[in-house]
Design a protein around this motif. Sequence first.
Motif, short mmCIF file in Angstrom:
data_model
loop_
_atom_site.label_atom_id
_atom_site.label_comp_id
_atom_site.label_asym_id
_atom_site.label_seq_id
_atom_site.Cartn_x
_atom_site.Cartn_y
_atom_site.Cartn_z
N LEU A 341 -17.73 -38.65 -28.20
CA LEU A 341 -17.12 -38.41 -27.16
C LEU A 341 -17.52 -36.66 -26.66
O LEU A 341 -17.27 -36.53 -25.73
CB LEU A 341 -15.49 -38.37 -27.53
CG LEU A 341 -14.36 -38.02 -26.59
CD1 LEU A 341 -14.28 -38.81 -25.52
CD2 LEU A 341 -12.84 -38.06 -27.37
N GLN A 342 -17.64 -35.97 -27.79
CA GLN A 342 -17.77 -34.53 -27.56
C GLN A 342 -19.26 -34.44 -26.98
O GLN A 342 -19.56 -33.60 -26.04
CB GLN A 342 -18.04 -33.83 -28.93
CG GLN A 342 -16.79 -33.74 -29.65
CD GLN A 342 -15.57 -32.95 -28.89
OE1 GLN A 342 -15.78 -32.09 -27.90
NE2 GLN A 342 -14.33 -33.03 -29.27
N LEU A 343 -20.35 -35.21 -27.24
CA LEU A 343 -21.55 -35.23 -26.83
C LEU A 343 -21.69 -35.75 -25.37
O LEU A 343 -22.30 -35.22 -24.65
CB LEU A 343 -22.58 -36.07 -27.62
CG LEU A 343 -22.93 -35.48 -29.21
CD1 LEU A 343 -23.79 -36.22 -29.65
CD2 LEU A 343 -23.21 -33.95 -29.16
N THR A 344 -20.66 -36.69 -24.85
CA THR A 344 -20.74 -37.12 -23.68
C THR A 344 -20.26 -36.29 -22.82
O THR A 344 -20.79 -36.21 -21.54
CB THR A 344 -20.17 -38.59 -23.45
OG1 THR A 344 -19.03 -38.40 -24.07
CG2 THR A 344 -20.90 -39.75 -24.26
N GLY A 345 -19.66 -35.32 -23.12
CA GLY A 345 -19.18 -34.10 -22.18
C GLY A 345 -20.42 -33.35 -21.88
O GLY A 345 -20.34 -32.47 -20.90
N VAL A 346 -21.48 -33.21 -22.48
CA VAL A 346 -22.66 -32.43 -22.39
C VAL A 346 -23.55 -33.62 -21.36
O VAL A 346 -24.32 -33.16 -20.53
CB VAL A 346 -23.34 -32.22 -23.52
CG1 VAL A 346 -24.78 -31.48 -23.24
CG2 VAL A 346 -22.55 -31.27 -24.35
N SER A 347 -23.72 -34.62 -21.77
CA SER A 347 -24.71 -35.81 -21.44
C SER A 347 -24.24 -37.08 -21.22
O SER A 347 -23.73 -37.52 -22.40
CB SER A 347 -26.26 -35.64 -21.90
OG SER A 347 -26.85 -36.83 -21.30
N SER A 348 -24.00 -37.83 -20.29
CA SER A 348 -23.52 -39.27 -20.18
C SER A 348 -24.38 -40.12 -20.86
O SER A 348 -24.09 -41.23 -21.50
CB SER A 348 -23.30 -39.62 -18.68
OG SER A 348 -24.54 -39.62 -18.15
N ARG A 349 -25.84 -39.77 -21.16
CA ARG A 349 -26.70 -40.42 -21.92
C ARG A 349 -26.69 -40.22 -23.41
O ARG A 349 -27.45 -40.93 -24.25
CB ARG A 349 -28.05 -40.28 -21.48
CG ARG A 349 -28.38 -40.67 -19.87
CD ARG A 349 -29.70 -40.50 -19.72
NE ARG A 349 -30.17 -39.26 -19.66
CZ ARG A 349 -31.50 -38.64 -20.07
NH1 ARG A 349 -32.23 -39.38 -20.63
NH2 ARG A 349 -31.65 -37.45 -19.87
N ALA A 350 -25.66 -39.41 -23.84
CA ALA A 350 -25.54 -39.22 -25.38
C ALA A 350 -25.10 -40.36 -25.88
O ALA A 350 -24.28 -41.45 -25.49
CB ALA A 350 -24.89 -38.02 -25.46
N ILE A 351 -25.69 -40.56 -27.35
CA ILE A 351 -25.12 -41.60 -27.96
C ILE A 351 -24.68 -41.07 -29.65
O ILE A 351 -25.48 -40.24 -30.05
CB ILE A 351 -25.95 -42.85 -28.34
CG1 ILE A 351 -25.58 -43.96 -28.87
CG2 ILE A 351 -27.38 -42.43 -28.75
CD1 ILE A 351 -24.30 -44.78 -28.06
N ALA A 352 -24.01 -41.68 -30.39
CA ALA A 352 -23.73 -41.33 -31.91
C ALA A 352 -23.36 -42.60 -32.70
O ALA A 352 -22.67 -43.50 -32.01
CB ALA A 352 -22.65 -40.22 -32.00
N ARG A 358 -23.86 -40.54 -43.09
CA ARG A 358 -23.78 -39.71 -41.98
C ARG A 358 -23.64 -40.24 -40.74
O ARG A 358 -23.77 -41.25 -40.32
CB ARG A 358 -25.23 -38.76 -42.29
CG ARG A 358 -25.33 -38.41 -43.35
CD ARG A 358 -26.91 -37.49 -43.49
NE ARG A 358 -27.23 -37.36 -44.74
CZ ARG A 358 -28.09 -37.87 -45.73
NH1 ARG A 358 -28.54 -39.08 -45.12
NH2 ARG A 358 -28.50 -37.42 -46.83
N VAL A 359 -23.24 -39.21 -39.72
CA VAL A 359 -23.20 -39.54 -38.44
C VAL A 359 -24.28 -38.77 -37.49
O VAL A 359 -24.31 -37.58 -37.84
CB VAL A 359 -21.57 -38.98 -38.04
CG1 VAL A 359 -21.60 -39.26 -36.47
CG2 VAL A 359 -20.60 -39.87 -38.66
N VAL A 360 -24.86 -39.56 -36.74
CA VAL A 360 -26.04 -38.89 -36.09
C VAL A 360 -25.85 -39.23 -34.69
O VAL A 360 -25.35 -40.23 -34.18
CB VAL A 360 -27.33 -39.79 -36.36
CG1 VAL A 360 -28.43 -38.98 -35.82
CG2 VAL A 360 -27.59 -39.91 -37.96
N GLY A 361 -25.78 -37.89 -33.99
CA GLY A 361 -25.87 -37.83 -32.52
C GLY A 361 -27.20 -37.65 -31.86
O GLY A 361 -27.80 -36.76 -32.29
N VAL A 362 -27.39 -38.22 -30.85
CA VAL A 362 -28.80 -38.27 -30.00
C VAL A 362 -28.23 -37.50 -28.73
O VAL A 362 -27.63 -38.19 -27.87
CB VAL A 362 -29.57 -39.66 -29.88
CG1 VAL A 362 -30.90 -38.98 -29.10
CG2 VAL A 362 -29.80 -40.15 -31.27
N LEU A 363 -28.67 -36.46 -28.32
CA LEU A 363 -28.32 -35.69 -27.09
C LEU A 363 -29.44 -35.42 -26.15
O LEU A 363 -30.26 -34.42 -26.59
CB LEU A 363 -27.37 -34.37 -27.48
CG LEU A 363 -27.08 -33.72 -26.38
CD1 LEU A 363 -26.01 -34.37 -25.54
CD2 LEU A 363 -26.40 -32.41 -26.90
#
Length: 540
Positions: A341-352, A358-363
């Motif tokens: 949710l936080q990363l999609t505020g930066v890019s709609s293509r983000a995924i976590a 662990r939790v891994v986000g790709v931005l």
Amino acid sequence: MTQTGTGAPLAPLIQAVGATLLGVLAGDVAAARRVGGIAIHDPHDLAAPPERAVVLGVGVAGERQVADVVRTCLSGGACALVLRDGTDLPGAVAAEAAAGGLVLLRVAAGISWSQLSVALSTALDRETARGRRWGGPERVNKERSLSDLANALAATLHAPVTVEDLNSQVLGYSDNQNLGDAQRHETILGRVVPSKYIEKLRRAGIFERLYSHDEPVLVDLAVMPELDVPRVAIRIASGQYVIGSIWVATATPLADIDHSVLRAAAQRAGELIDSGTHDQDRRRRFVGALVGEDELEAARSAQELDVDSGCVYLVVAEPVRSAGADLSARGLDRQADVLHLQLTGVSSRAIAAAVGGRVVGVLPVEAAEPGGRRAVAAAERFAQSVPAHVVVSAPVKGSAVKGSGGVFAAWGDALKALASVNRSPATASRAAVVRVEDAYLDVLLHEVGEKLLAREPALPTPVSRLLDYDAEHHTDFAESLVVYLREFGSVHDAAQALHIHANTMRYRLRRLSDICGIDLTDHDARFKAMLELRVRNLLA
């Protein structure tokens, strides 16, 4: 009074009513009998309740009566017994119920028995009908994913959340509804906003304002004085069509709420409602392969995730264990929802996704900067919601999957930086966000320390000789050296830190110099001692 049915698991019924409104006192919900109906306890009816019933313990109070009703339910093969919150429950009775396969539940204060009966009956009908109609995961997954999204938003905003369709039917909701007011409880139990509130919102023009743009709308107490907590709402759209809305019960002023988080949540809700959850689940599976060792799988995953061009940041989070974080697979998935949710505020293509505990986000971003700063800001917002150590990688060109500067190398650097944050006394027990480059020197020093300590045979150094002397003679000269160096060579400040006289400090420095051969008047010697102490984790 009993409503029968073909049967449904107990867990979805509890989830349907709301875990904050209907909690577990004793027993194993997962192993419980399938629910066959809802029954109300009648103290004048000596017959056992129907088999596999959820029995509502209306008027049951006092340890003796509780014990009698529990044994009646056990003899009749009931599935669960619901008691009013605060009812006296002896430990021996709870153990007897659990051993016999009877789940004991408690209903929150303020929820009437009639409300609970209707909510459970409706949920039972819905669950059994769902099993007949779909018998599969699609509808269930969609509803649970919307609730996962609501939980992610609730953790970010620290407020209860519902996701609703155009008829104000509740499609998903967060678990923290106990923070809401009586009106919110009424909505959750009925799975729909009561018509009296809908009509009032309609007359006030709230729906017209809400559905006309993508910005949040405030429903304050001036509009709805019967509310205990104001609401903030934002529409959910699919293309040019409005398909629902998200509602947050919060007293936080609208100006202080991060609108980008609300917009990202609304966009994600639109994707879930419009197309289900299968694409999202599929994309999440590629995150683990992206940071794995198989080069071909990593390249394929980068292409599938649409991050094989431009610039990519990895955001890697590990929950702070001392903070009591939920480290189960379900808990990590929820944390991935919050990060997504936080990363999609930066890019709609983000995924976590959750990967290896662990939790891994790709931005993916257009450029390293300001993409890096925005990645750090998103990570900091995540760490405020979920106590975690979070590392933001160096920027990676999406096409460079392997080798120096590739995703796999960035993943390795992030793990080393996480280990460094975990080792540091300053950050080990609290949330922290660091960039890989900021932790790089600590990582290198740790690797030097590992080589120093692993060497066989060990080479004696002034610091190692001092440590050996302390171990043999039960002295603490090494501590005196650490404090002296930490206080930049000030005898006065070091003595104060150790609560000793300055002359005692001077004596200790002379003695340790004699023991290990270090010349503390030599700047180079002091630097080498400081470096070795640092890599030995004594000078933190």
